[in-house]
Design a protein around this motif. Structure first.
Motif, PDB file in Angstrom:
ATOM      1  N   THR A   1      13.634   6.714  -0.784  1.00  0.00           N
ATOM      2  CA  THR A   1      12.708   7.849  -0.570  1.00  0.00           C
ATOM      3  C   THR A   1      11.258   7.377  -0.414  1.00  0.00           C
ATOM      4  N   THR A   2      10.951   6.779   0.710  1.00  0.00           N
ATOM      5  CA  THR A   2       9.560   6.378   1.007  1.00  0.00           C
ATOM      6  C   THR A   2       9.104   7.170   2.234  1.00  0.00           C
ATOM      7  N   PRO A   3       7.780   7.250   2.449  1.00  0.00           N
ATOM      8  CA  PRO A   3       7.286   8.146   3.509  1.00  0.00           C
ATOM      9  C   PRO A   3       7.807   7.828   4.903  1.00  0.00           C
ATOM     10  N   THR A   4       8.151   6.565   5.183  1.00  0.00           N
ATOM     11  CA  THR A   4       8.548   6.226   6.551  1.00  0.00           C
ATOM     12  C   THR A   4      10.057   6.027   6.717  1.00  0.00           C
ATOM     13  N   ASN A   5      10.826   6.281   5.665  1.00  0.00           N
ATOM     14  CA  ASN A   5      12.288   6.281   5.839  1.00  0.00           C
ATOM     15  C   ASN A   5      12.631   7.295   6.937  1.00  0.00           C
TER      16      ASN A   5
ATOM     17  N   GLY B   1       0.800  -1.227   0.000  1.00  0.00           N
ATOM     18  CA  GLY B   1       0.000   0.000   0.000  1.00  0.00           C
ATOM     19  C   GLY B   1       0.826   1.266   0.000  1.00  0.00           C
ATOM     20  N   SER B   2       2.144   1.145  -0.090  1.00  0.00           N
ATOM     21  CA  SER B   2       3.000   2.332  -0.019  1.00  0.00           C
ATOM     22  C   SER B   2       4.403   1.967  -0.500  1.00  0.00           C
ATOM     23  N   GLY B   3       5.206   2.973  -0.737  1.00  0.00           N
ATOM     24  CA  GLY B   3       6.655   2.831  -0.918  1.00  0.00           C
ATOM     25  C   GLY B   3       7.115   1.728  -1.850  1.00  0.00           C
ATOM     26  N   ILE B   4       8.019   0.899  -1.338  1.00  0.00           N
ATOM     27  CA  ILE B   4       8.673  -0.141  -2.148  1.00  0.00           C
ATOM     28  C   ILE B   4       7.655  -1.199  -2.614  1.00  0.00           C
ATOM     29  N   GLY B   5       6.737  -1.576  -1.730  1.00  0.00           N
ATOM     30  CA  GLY B   5       5.730  -2.576  -2.100  1.00  0.00           C
ATOM     31  C   GLY B   5       4.845  -2.077  -3.238  1.00  0.00           C
TER      32      GLY B   5
ATOM     33  N   THR C   1      -1.696  -6.741  -0.963  1.00  0.00           N
ATOM     34  CA  THR C   1      -2.157  -6.699   0.430  1.00  0.00           C
ATOM     35  C   THR C   1      -1.351  -5.670   1.223  1.00  0.00           C
ATOM     36  N   ASP C   2      -1.983  -5.173   2.262  1.00  0.00           N
ATOM     37  CA  ASP C   2      -1.352  -4.195   3.162  1.00  0.00           C
ATOM     38  C   ASP C   2      -2.296  -4.027   4.351  1.00  0.00           C
ATOM     39  N   VAL C   3      -1.760  -3.558   5.458  1.00  0.00           N
ATOM     40  CA  VAL C   3      -2.610  -3.293   6.615  1.00  0.00           C
ATOM     41  C   VAL C   3      -3.531  -2.095   6.352  1.00  0.00           C
TER      42      VAL C   3
END
Ligand code: NAP
Length: 246
Positions: free
Chosen positions: A186-190, A15-19, A36-38
Motif C-alpha cells: 500500500t504505497t502511493p504509486t502501487n 522519500g516515500s513508501g517502502i524507503g 536520499t530521494d529525488v
C-alpha cells in the motif's frame, strides 16, 4: 534485529513508501541514516519522521555522476557507509507491449536497474571496508511474470541477476547482497492504489492468499532483518514478501 545500532545506512528512494518506512525502522534500531530521494519534499518529511538528526539530501539514482558525488559527500559527512538499501524505483503502469514507448523503457531501466548499479558501484569500496551489506528491492514481478508489465519485469528480474552476481563477487570480501521482493504494498504509486478506485484495491486483495495488501512497514521489517546480524549467513537470497499471491 541486532547489530544495526551505530551503523551508517544509505537509503535511496527514502522519500516515500517502502524507503520511508525502512528509514523509520532503522532509525528506531539506532542506525545513522543517509536519507536520499529525488524528491526534496519527500526527504524533508522522512527526516522529520526520523527525528531530524540524520543526513538527508536529494539524489537521482539515474545520474551516475550525481550518485558518485553524493556518496563522496556522505562518506565525508558520516565517515563510512555500512549498509545500502537500494529502494528507489518506478512502479509499473500496465501497457500492452505495442504501446510501450522508448522513453518509458529508458526511464524504467535508468532508475530501476542502472540506478542499483550506479549506487552499488559508488558505495562498494566503503561497504567493503565496513564488511557490511546491500539490500536491493526487486518485486514479486522479478520472480514471476505479469502481462502488460514486460519492461518492469525486465528491470526487476535484472535486479535479481545483478544482486546474485554481486553476492558471488562481494561474498569473499565479507559483504552480503540480498534482495527483497515485495508483492502488492500500500504505497502511493502501487498500480492499484494509484488507480484510486475501490475495485482496483479489491482486485489486489482477491489476488492474495491473505486477502489483503501488504504495508510498507512489513517490508521494512524484512529489510532490517536482512541487514542485521541474525541474517549473517544470508547472501544472494531473494526474500519474497507478498503474502502469497495466487
Ligand atoms: P513510492 O512510494 O513511489 O516510493 C519511491 C520513491 O522513489 C519516491 O519517493 C520517488 O520519488 C523515488 N524516486 C523515483 N525516481 C527516483 C530516482 N530516479 N532517484 C531517486 N529516487 C527516485 O514507491 P514504493 O512502492 O515505496 O516503491 C519502492 C520500491 O519498491 C520500488 O523499487 C518499487 O518498484 C518496489 N516495489 C513496490 C511494490 C508496491 O506494491 N508498492 C511492489 C514491489 C516492488 P517521486 O515520488 O518524486 O517520483
Amino acid at each position: 534485529m541486532t547489530g544495526l545500532s551505530g551503523k551508517v545506512v544509505l537509503l535511496t528512494g527514502a522519500g516515500s513508501g517502502i524507503g520511508r518506512a525502512t528509514a523509520i525502522k532503522l532509525h528506531g534500531l539506532g542506525a545513522t541514516l543517509a536519507i536520499t530521494d529525488v524528491s526534496q519534499e519527500g526527504i524533508s518529511q522522512t527526516l522529520e519522521l526520523c527525528g531530524g538528526k540524520h543526513y538527508a539530501q536529494t539524489l537521482d539514482v539515474s545520474k551516475q555522476q550525481d550518485v558518485e558525488n553524493r556518496v563522496a559527500e556522505i562518506v565525508a559527512s558520516l565517515g563510512r557507509i555500512d549498509h545500502v538499501f537500494n529502494c528507489a524505483g518506478i512502479n509499473p503502469t500496465a501497457f500492452p507491449l505495442t504501446d510501450v514507448s522508448e522513453e518509458y523503457y529508458d526511464k524504467l531501466m535508468a532508475v530501476n536497474l542502472k540506478g542499483v548499479f550506479s549506487v552499488t558501484k559508488a558505495t562498494m569500496p566503503h561497504v567493503t571496508t565496513s564488511r557490511g551489506s546491500y539490500v536491493n528491492v526487486s518485486s514479486i514481478l522479478g520472480v514471476r511474470a505479469g502481462a502488460e508489465y514486460a519492461i518492469y519485469c525486465a528491470t526487476k528480474w535484472g535486479v535479481i541477476g545483478f544482486s546474485k552476481a554481486m553476492a558471488l563477487e562481494l561474498g569473499p570480501k565479507g559483504v552480503r547482497v540480498n534482495v527483497v521482493a515485495p508483492g502488492y504494498i500500500t504505497t502511493p504509486t502501487n498500480a492499484g492504489v494509484a488507480k484510486g478506485t475501490d475495485d482496483a484495491i479489491k482486485e489486489m486483495e482477491r489476488a492474495n492468499s491473505l486477502g489483503r495488501m501488504g504495508t510498507p512497514e512489513e517490508i521494512a521489517a524484512v529489510v532490517a532483518f536482512l541487514m542485521g546480524d541474525e541474517a549473517k549467513y544470508m547472501n544472494g537470497s531473494v526474500v519474497e514478501v507478498d503474502g502469497m499471491m495466487k
